[in-house]
Design a protein around this motif. Structure first.
Motif, short mmCIF file in Angstrom:
data_model
loop_
_atom_site.label_atom_id
_atom_site.label_comp_id
_atom_site.label_asym_id
_atom_site.label_seq_id
_atom_site.Cartn_x
_atom_site.Cartn_y
_atom_site.Cartn_z
N LYS A 289 -16.04 -10.44 -22.15
CA LYS A 289 -15.25 -9.72 -21.15
C LYS A 289 -13.95 -10.46 -20.80
CE LYS A 289 -18.57 -9.90 -18.13
NZ LYS A 289 -19.52 -10.74 -18.90
N THR A 290 -14.08 -11.76 -20.51
CA THR A 290 -12.90 -12.54 -20.18
C THR A 290 -11.96 -12.63 -21.38
OG1 THR A 290 -14.03 -13.82 -18.48
CG2 THR A 290 -12.11 -14.85 -19.49
N THR A 291 -12.53 -12.80 -22.55
CA THR A 291 -11.70 -12.85 -23.76
C THR A 291 -10.92 -11.55 -23.91
OG1 THR A 291 -13.38 -14.26 -24.76
CG2 THR A 291 -11.78 -13.28 -26.25
N ALA B 72 -7.97 -8.19 -13.46
CA ALA B 72 -8.69 -9.05 -12.52
C ALA B 72 -10.01 -9.50 -13.14
CB ALA B 72 -8.94 -8.28 -11.22
N ASP B 73 -10.26 -10.80 -13.13
CA ASP B 73 -11.50 -11.34 -13.71
C ASP B 73 -12.42 -11.81 -12.59
OD1 ASP B 73 -13.42 -12.24 -15.42
OD2 ASP B 73 -12.12 -13.63 -16.52
N GLU B 74 -13.43 -11.03 -12.32
CA GLU B 74 -14.38 -11.30 -11.24
C GLU B 74 -13.68 -11.64 -9.93
OE1 GLU B 74 -17.89 -13.35 -12.28
OE2 GLU B 74 -17.57 -13.07 -14.44
N PRO B 75 -12.80 -10.76 -9.47
CA PRO B 75 -11.99 -11.07 -8.29
C PRO B 75 -12.80 -11.22 -7.01
CG PRO B 75 -11.75 -8.75 -8.85
CD PRO B 75 -12.51 -9.39 -9.97
MG MG Z 1 -15.94 -14.17 -17.99
#
Ligand code: MG
Ligand code: ATP
Length: 233
Positions: free
Chosen positions: A40-42, A161-164
């Motif tokens: 997901k982050t990638t 947004a990454d796990e905001p």
């Molecule tokens: Mg991640």
């Protein structure tokens, strides 16, 4: 507004993204969910031009960004994309106001114009009384709202947004969630949000489930019962 086509990304011999096709429309709030390590982050960083894909194309606001040079890519990112991370990533030695101004200063906006817009955004986010505080003197929710103001500074086409809400308590989590929808309503802002927060994933217009580097559209959190469902009658 964003089209990803057949995106592949490996780190060494670890094949992380295995052919992602995805379209995000203007004004959409899309959540990305999936197990830890799924990519997901990638994916978000590839969308945000922080990583180049090994294969595939990304078209964003009419530009094929996979063809841009390194410096053109930095400019594109600064102008078109806003980022919000799990842990705000504000610069500790600068005040809230200065942190929010930074993307505009990088874009070449004058100091006075950057300051005026930053103050406006901080007021919109109910932070007028906190403009001169450094991050250490702000609460978790306030820090995250400053990070939102910073992301909005250059009027980006999209906010990634990454796990905001990942580091916030439930009250601040809910406030931030509501803020995303208010920003969409007031400014037509587009969001792609990686989240483990089922409530946020449910509220989004669309949920993209990533498992082992591919999109599995069918497995997102179920919609909560609303007043129209038989259980609520
Ligand atoms: Mg991640
Ligand atoms: N810079 C990197 N170098 C090498 N491997 C990496 C790098 N970034 C991520 N990975 C690996 O790629 C895989 C996917 O990582 P990613 O961070 O995209 O997962 P994620 O879905 O965001 O997980 P989480 O929910 O835990 O944040 C993991 O196996 C991770 O170890």
């Amino acid at each position: 507004m964003i089209h990803l086509h057949n995106i592949h990304k490996s780190f060494g011999n670890l094949h992380v993204l295995k052919g992602i096709d995805l379209t995000i429309n203007k004004g959409e709030i899309v959540s990305i969910v999936g197990p830890s390590g799924a990519g997901k982050t990638t994916l978000l960083q590839v969308m945000g031009t922080l990583y180049r894909p090994d294969e595939g194309t990304i078209e964003m606001v009419g530009t094929d960004i996979t063809r841009l040079s390194k410096s053109a890519l930095s400019k594109f990112r600064n102008r078109h994309i806003g980022f919000i991370f799990q842990f705000h990533q504000l610069l500790p030695e600068f005040t809230a106001l200065e942190n929010v101004m930074i993307p505009a200063l990088i874009a070449g906006t004058s100091r006075s114009a950057a300051k005026a817009r930053a103050l406006e955004l901080l007021q919109y986010l109910d932070l007028s009384a906190r403009t001169d505080h450094k991050p250490a003197a702000l609460s978790g929710g306030e820090k995250q709202r400053v990070a939102v103001a910073r992301a909005l500074m250059n009027e980006p086409d999209i906010i990634l947004a990454d796990e905001p809400t990942g580091s916030l308590d439930s009250r601040n989590r809910q406030e931030l969630q509501e803020l995303f929808f208010r920003l969409r309503r007031d400014m037509g802002q587009t969001f792609v949000i990686v989240t483990h927060d089922e409530e946020l994933a449910r509220l989004a217009d669309r949920c993209i489930h990533i498992v082992d580097g591919i999109v599995r559209p069918e497995e997102c959190p179920e919609a909560a019962p609303t007043d129209n469902t038989p259980e609520a009658l």
